[in-house]
Design a protein around this motif. Structure first.
Motif, PDB file in Angstrom:
ATOM      1  N   ASP A  16      48.530  30.333 -17.480  1.00  0.00           N
ATOM      2  CA  ASP A  16      47.099  30.118 -17.741  1.00  0.00           C
ATOM      3  C   ASP A  16      46.793  30.366 -19.215  1.00  0.00           C
ATOM      4  OD1 ASP A  16      46.641  29.594 -15.037  1.00  0.00           O
ATOM      5  OD2 ASP A  16      45.957  31.641 -14.609  1.00  0.00           O
ATOM      6  N   VAL A  17      47.359  31.436 -19.738  1.00  0.00           N
ATOM      7  CA  VAL A  17      47.139  31.789 -21.147  1.00  0.00           C
ATOM      8  C   VAL A  17      47.773  30.746 -22.055  1.00  0.00           C
ATOM      9  CG1 VAL A  17      47.658  33.502 -22.939  1.00  0.00           C
ATOM     10  CG2 VAL A  17      46.858  34.253 -20.683  1.00  0.00           C
ATOM     11  N   ALA A  20      45.615  27.701 -22.262  1.00  0.00           N
ATOM     12  CA  ALA A  20      44.422  27.959 -23.076  1.00  0.00           C
ATOM     13  C   ALA A  20      44.771  27.983 -24.565  1.00  0.00           C
ATOM     14  CB  ALA A  20      43.767  29.270 -22.654  1.00  0.00           C
ATOM     15  N   VAL A  21      45.889  28.597 -24.910  1.00  0.00           N
ATOM     16  CA  VAL A  21      46.334  28.625 -26.299  1.00  0.00           C
ATOM     17  C   VAL A  21      46.572  27.195 -26.784  1.00  0.00           C
ATOM     18  CG1 VAL A  21      48.278  29.256 -27.808  1.00  0.00           C
ATOM     19  CG2 VAL A  21      47.295  30.964 -26.265  1.00  0.00           C
ATOM     20  N   SER A  25      42.025  27.675 -27.657  1.00  0.00           N
ATOM     21  CA  SER A  25      41.099  28.769 -27.342  1.00  0.00           C
ATOM     22  C   SER A  25      41.480  30.051 -28.072  1.00  0.00           C
ATOM     23  CB  SER A  25      41.106  29.051 -25.834  1.00  0.00           C
ATOM     24  OG  SER A  25      40.679  27.926 -25.119  1.00  0.00           O
ATOM     25  N   ASN A  27      41.484  34.311 -28.394  1.00  0.00           N
ATOM     26  CA  ASN A  27      41.728  35.385 -27.429  1.00  0.00           C
ATOM     27  C   ASN A  27      40.459  35.754 -26.677  1.00  0.00           C
ATOM     28  OD1 ASN A  27      44.344  35.394 -28.298  1.00  0.00           O
ATOM     29  ND2 ASN A  27      44.245  37.374 -29.324  1.00  0.00           N
ATOM     30  N   GLU A  29      37.845  33.850 -26.063  1.00  0.00           N
ATOM     31  CA  GLU A  29      37.506  32.772 -25.131  1.00  0.00           C
ATOM     32  C   GLU A  29      38.385  32.809 -23.889  1.00  0.00           C
ATOM     33  OE1 GLU A  29      35.896  29.525 -28.428  1.00  0.00           O
ATOM     34  OE2 GLU A  29      38.023  29.561 -27.894  1.00  0.00           O
ATOM     35  N   ILE A  30      39.666  33.049 -24.095  1.00  0.00           N
ATOM     36  CA  ILE A  30      40.596  33.144 -22.966  1.00  0.00           C
ATOM     37  C   ILE A  30      40.217  34.317 -22.076  1.00  0.00           C
ATOM     38  CG2 ILE A  30      42.998  33.540 -22.305  1.00  0.00           C
ATOM     39  CD1 ILE A  30      43.771  32.206 -25.020  1.00  0.00           C
ATOM     40  N   LEU A  34      39.243  34.031 -18.093  1.00  0.00           N
ATOM     41  CA  LEU A  34      40.137  34.657 -17.117  1.00  0.00           C
ATOM     42  C   LEU A  34      39.605  35.990 -16.579  1.00  0.00           C
ATOM     43  CD1 LEU A  34      43.614  33.968 -18.768  1.00  0.00           C
ATOM     44  CD2 LEU A  34      42.410  32.631 -17.022  1.00  0.00           C
ATOM     45  N   THR A  38      40.376  41.282 -24.005  1.00  0.00           N
ATOM     46  CA  THR A  38      41.151  40.629 -25.070  1.00  0.00           C
ATOM     47  C   THR A  38      42.501  41.322 -25.249  1.00  0.00           C
ATOM     48  OG1 THR A  38      40.003  41.933 -26.749  1.00  0.00           O
ATOM     49  CG2 THR A  38      39.167  39.709 -26.337  1.00  0.00           C
ATOM     50  N   VAL A  41      44.865  39.741 -22.876  1.00  0.00           N
ATOM     51  CA  VAL A  41      45.282  38.427 -23.389  1.00  0.00           C
ATOM     52  C   VAL A  41      46.355  38.608 -24.457  1.00  0.00           C
ATOM     53  CG1 VAL A  41      44.548  36.356 -24.643  1.00  0.00           C
ATOM     54  CG2 VAL A  41      43.090  37.309 -22.845  1.00  0.00           C
TER      55      VAL A  41
END
Length: 71
Positions: A16-17, A20-21, A25, A27, A29-30, A34, A38, A41
């Protein structure tokens, strides 16, 4: 789970991370999407970097695109 370069699979959350990266996105925003901190993340990104032998977010994103994890 998707295999990494070192043979250690990425967890569902790590994937998922990674997605997003790859979409650019931050940190923060992720973390918001989720519902984690942070710091969490950052931990996931560090773990992903080690598993993929990636030096930075750009290499993580490139790996995600190369493996079809993002549209």
């Amino acid at each position: 789970m998707t295999r990494s370069v070192r043979g250690r699979p990425l967890s569902r959350r790590e994937l998922d991370v990674v997605r997003a990266v790859a979409r650019g996105s931050t940190n923060a925003e992720i973390a918001a999407v989720l519902h984690v901190t942070t710091s969490t993340v950052k931990t996931h990104i560090t773990n992903v970097r080690h598993k993929l032998v990636a030096r930075n977010r750009v290499e993580i994103a490139a790996w995600a695109w190369e493996h079809g994890l993002v549209d």
